[in-house]
Enzyme design. Structure first.
Site, mmCIF file in Angstrom:
data_model
loop_
_atom_site.group_PDB
_atom_site.id
_atom_site.type_symbol
_atom_site.label_atom_id
_atom_site.label_comp_id
_atom_site.label_asym_id
_atom_site.label_seq_id
_atom_site.Cartn_x
_atom_site.Cartn_y
_atom_site.Cartn_z
ATOM 1 N N GLY A 16 126.931 70.464 40.825
ATOM 2 C CA GLY A 16 125.490 70.356 40.576
ATOM 3 C C GLY A 16 124.629 70.312 41.822
ATOM 4 O O GLY A 16 124.836 71.070 42.776
ATOM 5 N N TYR A 151 118.030 54.799 32.546
ATOM 6 C CA TYR A 151 118.024 55.861 33.559
ATOM 7 C C TYR A 151 116.671 55.877 34.256
ATOM 8 O O TYR A 151 116.593 55.935 35.488
ATOM 9 C CB TYR A 151 118.294 57.210 32.896
ATOM 10 C CG TYR A 151 118.316 58.387 33.826
ATOM 11 C CD1 TYR A 151 117.187 59.191 33.999
ATOM 12 C CD2 TYR A 151 119.463 58.729 34.538
ATOM 13 C CE1 TYR A 151 117.205 60.283 34.854
ATOM 14 C CE2 TYR A 151 119.485 59.824 35.393
ATOM 15 C CZ TYR A 151 118.351 60.594 35.539
ATOM 16 O OH TYR A 151 118.374 61.681 36.390
ATOM 17 N N LYS A 155 115.859 55.191 38.320
ATOM 18 C CA LYS A 155 115.181 56.178 39.165
ATOM 19 C C LYS A 155 113.861 55.620 39.723
ATOM 20 O O LYS A 155 113.484 55.918 40.848
ATOM 21 C CB LYS A 155 114.976 57.474 38.385
ATOM 22 C CG LYS A 155 116.292 58.152 38.019
ATOM 23 C CD LYS A 155 117.177 58.411 39.249
ATOM 24 C CE LYS A 155 118.416 59.210 38.907
ATOM 25 N NZ LYS A 155 119.217 59.572 40.089
#
Ligand SMILES: NC(=O)C1=CN([C@@H]2O[C@H](COP(=O)(O)OP(=O)(O)OC[C@H]3O[C@@H](n4cnc5c(N)ncnc54)[C@H](O)[C@@H]3O)[C@@H](O)[C@H]2O)C=CC1
Ligand SMILES: CC/C=C\C[C@H](O)C(=O)/C=C/C=C/C=C\C=C\[C@@H](O)C/C=C\CCC(=O)O
Length: 256
Positions: A16, A151, A155
């Site tokens: 990725g 999540y 972040k």
């Protein structure tokens, strides 16, 4: 910062975005230590990289970023083999609202761990040569991703931590720059194809997909180019770069 013969360490480098960042660093003459927990993917990539860039420019170190011991060993080995660390990219991350403690451990705790380990080597106050650290957050570090609150929290944490480290570095004279990259959706294996990891928010899977359709999807090379800007432009310190298809902007935050 010119990249020729600089030493970079990238976590989650096997696939990725981490793979794209590794490749662009090598293309610009840096040496790269690839840290990843997926040995199979990493060794396959290493065969490609050694053919393309030579035997001595890349090093794979199997490492689970959740492990303090494994991270310390990987940083030490990188310094032993390449002579130091000039660039760190804390990239490894997951999306899993069911295993949310693991998400916090990888996406935030490990970013703090890697930052502090790199600072030990880079800090000019302790005989380091300076350097730059670019942490990979997400658009979810700026705006709420309704299907993934934990999540989103991790972040947001990465954005805040990175900006605070940049301010601390300036005030302290570390000689280290800290920037954070906030991509919107990127075409990698991270984007869930099912709601399996969304836990109690699985009913919001379709809403997340609608958001993705609205915003669009970036390619890995587009993200890697933005990473390069944050590394090489020495005027960038404490910046959060938001990247979406066809637009990128440095985020402005309220200031006193
Ligand atoms: N794909 C996307 O839409 C976006 C991804 N991001 C962030 O970019 C970063 C990379 O994500 P992708 O490349 O999309 O994911 P990916 O799943 O394609 O690659 C992640 C890599 O990290 C490695 N990894 C996972 N857990 C690890 C651990 N505990 N220790 C060491 N390595 C580990 C995996 O083996 C894999 O090679 C993540 O921090 C993610 O949150 C940010 C915005 C958008
Ligand atoms: C399911 C998770 C898949 C991928 C995770 C990855 O990190 C990602 O791409 C996340 C995207 C998250 C988007 C989140 C929210 C979007 C919020 C909007 O309100 C706009 C946010 C910021 C405004 C940007 C701007 O137009 O100025």
């Amino acid at each position: 910062m010119a990249l020729r013969n600089k030493v970079a360490l990238v976590t989650g480098a096997a696939m990725g975005i981490g793979r794209g960042i590794t490749e662009i660093l090598l293309q610009h003459g840096a040496k790269v230590a690839l840290l990843d927990v997926n040995e199979t993917a990493a060794r396959g990539l290493m065969e490609v990289l050694k053919k393309q860039f030579g035997q001595e420019r890349s090093l794979f170190l199997k490492c689970n970023v959740e492990s303090e011991e494994q991270m310390k060993a990987a940083f030490q080995k990188t310094v032993e083999v390449f002579g130091g660390i000039d660039i760190l990219c804390n990239n490894a991350g997951i999306v899993n609202e069911s295993a949310w403690e693991k998400t916090v451990s990888i996406n935030l705790v490990a970013v703090i761990r890697g930052t502090y380990l790199a600072l030990e080597h880079m800090n000019k106050l302790t005989q380091g040569q300076g350097g730059v650290i670019v942490n990979i957050a997400s658009m979810a570090g700026i705006g709420p991703l309704l299907s993934s609150p934990v999540y989103t929290a991790t972040k947001n944490g990465v954005v805040g931590f990175t900006r605070a480290m940049a301010a601390a570095s300036i005030a302290s004279g570390y000689g280290v720059r800290f920037n954070v990259l906030c991509p919107s959706f990127v075409k990698t294996g991270l984007i869930p194809s099912t709601s399996s990891n969304m836990g109690q928010f699985s009913h919001l899977f379709d809403a997340a997909n609608q958001l993705m359709e609205k915003i669009g999807i970036l390619t890995v090379p587009e993200v890697a180019e933005c990473f390069l800007e944050l590394v090489t432009d020495e005027t960038k310190n404490g910046e959060a770069l938001l990247v979406m298809p066809k637009v990128k902007k440095y985020v402005t935050f309220p200031s006193l």
